[in-house]
Write an enzyme that holds these catalytic residues in place. Structure first.
Site, short mmCIF file in Angstrom:
data_model
loop_
_atom_site.label_atom_id
_atom_site.label_comp_id
_atom_site.label_asym_id
_atom_site.label_seq_id
_atom_site.Cartn_x
_atom_site.Cartn_y
_atom_site.Cartn_z
N ALA A 69 29.04 174.43 -0.53
CA ALA A 69 28.88 173.58 0.65
C ALA A 69 27.40 173.37 0.93
O ALA A 69 26.56 174.20 0.59
CB ALA A 69 29.56 174.23 1.86
N ASP A 70 27.12 172.24 1.56
CA ASP A 70 25.75 171.93 1.97
C ASP A 70 25.81 171.12 3.25
O ASP A 70 26.64 170.21 3.38
CB ASP A 70 25.01 171.15 0.89
CG ASP A 70 23.53 171.07 1.18
OD1 ASP A 70 22.86 172.12 1.12
OD2 ASP A 70 23.03 169.97 1.49
N THR A 71 24.93 171.45 4.21
CA THR A 71 24.92 170.77 5.50
C THR A 71 23.49 170.41 5.87
O THR A 71 22.59 171.24 5.74
CB THR A 71 25.53 171.67 6.60
OG1 THR A 71 26.87 172.01 6.23
CG2 THR A 71 25.54 170.97 7.95
N GLY A 106 28.74 168.49 2.96
CA GLY A 106 29.39 168.27 1.68
C GLY A 106 30.11 169.53 1.25
O GLY A 106 29.63 170.64 1.51
#
Length: 191
Positions: A69-71, A106
Site C-alpha cells: 500500500a502507498d498513501t 494505492g
C-alpha cells in the site's frame, strides 16, 4: 497453494485495519525507492509503489498473498508524503490548514507463487480547518505527524481539525478496506 497473508508495510495503522477485517497476517516490510514519477498521474504512482512494495516482499516470501500500500496527500498539485523532520511537518500543515486537499491510497495484492497482481486506488477529498501556529507546533511536538502522509492522522489527534471527508475514511488512514477486501477475494483469498 497460498498459506498466509503478508503485509508489506510496517505501518501499525495498516495492521490494525487488516485486523478489523479479521485477516490474520504477518508484517514483512522491505524499503524501496519511493520516488514519484512526475510524468505519470498521482493515482498511477501510488498503485505502482504499492505493487513494488508487494513485489519486493513476495520475492522473499513464497506461498503468500502479499499486500502493498502507498498513501499520499495532494494539495495544489503538490504531493506530500511523510515529512522528513519537524520543519517539513510544519510546512505541510501550513499548506493544508484551512483548505481542501486529496488523499490517494494505492493497494496491491500479489500472489507470491505466480506473481499475479490485483491493484487499485481510492481518492478522497478532505477539508482541514484552520490551525494556529501554536496548534501546529503542539501537534508536531506530539510526534504523531512525523510518520503520516501530509503530516496528520485522521484517526488520531489530527482528527480534531478535519471538518469533513468525501470518500473512504480508511483510505485516508492508509488502507481502503473495501478495495483491499475485493482485491484479496479476486486473488483467491477466502474470508
Amino acid at each position: 497453494m497460498l498459506t498466509e497473508v503478508v503485509l508489506a508495510s510496517s505501518s501499525p495503522r495498516r495492521t490494525e485495519l487488516l485486523q478489523l477485517l479479521g485477516v490474520l497476517h504477518r508484517v514483512y516490510s522491505i524499503p524501496i525507492d519511493e520516488t514519484f514519477n512526475k510524468d505519470t498521474s498521482v493515482s498511477s504512482n501510488v498503485v505502482r509503489l504499492a505493487v513494488e512494495k508487494a513485489r519486493a516482499v513476495a520475492e522473499q516470501v513464497p506461498h503468500a498473498w502479499v499486500i502493498g500500500a502507498d498513501t499520499v496527500v495532494v494539495c495544489d498539485q503538490q504531493v506530500y508524503g511523510k515529512p522528513k523532520d519537524d520543519a517539513a511537518a510544519l510546512d505541510m500543515l501550513h499548506a493544508l490548514q484551512g483548505r481542501e486537499h486529496e488523499v490517494f491510497s494505492g493497494v496491491a495484492v500479489l500472489n507470491s507463487r505466480t506473481f499475479e497482481v490485483q491493484s487499485g486506488f481510492r481518492k478522497v477529498k478532505v477539508k482541514m480547518s484552520s490551525l494556529t501556529e501554536s496548534d501546529m507546533l503542539q501537534y508536531i511536538a506530539s510526534r504523531e505527524p512525523l510518520d503520516k502522509a501530509g503530516a496528520y492522522a485522521i484517526q488520531g489527534k489530527g482528527a480534531r481539525w478535519i471538518e469533513w471527508i468525501e470518500g473512504d475514511y480508511y483510505a485516508v488512514v492508509g488502507l481502503p478496506l473495501e478495495l483491499t477486501s475485493r482485491l484479496l477475494v479476486a486473488s483467491g483469498y477466502i474470508f
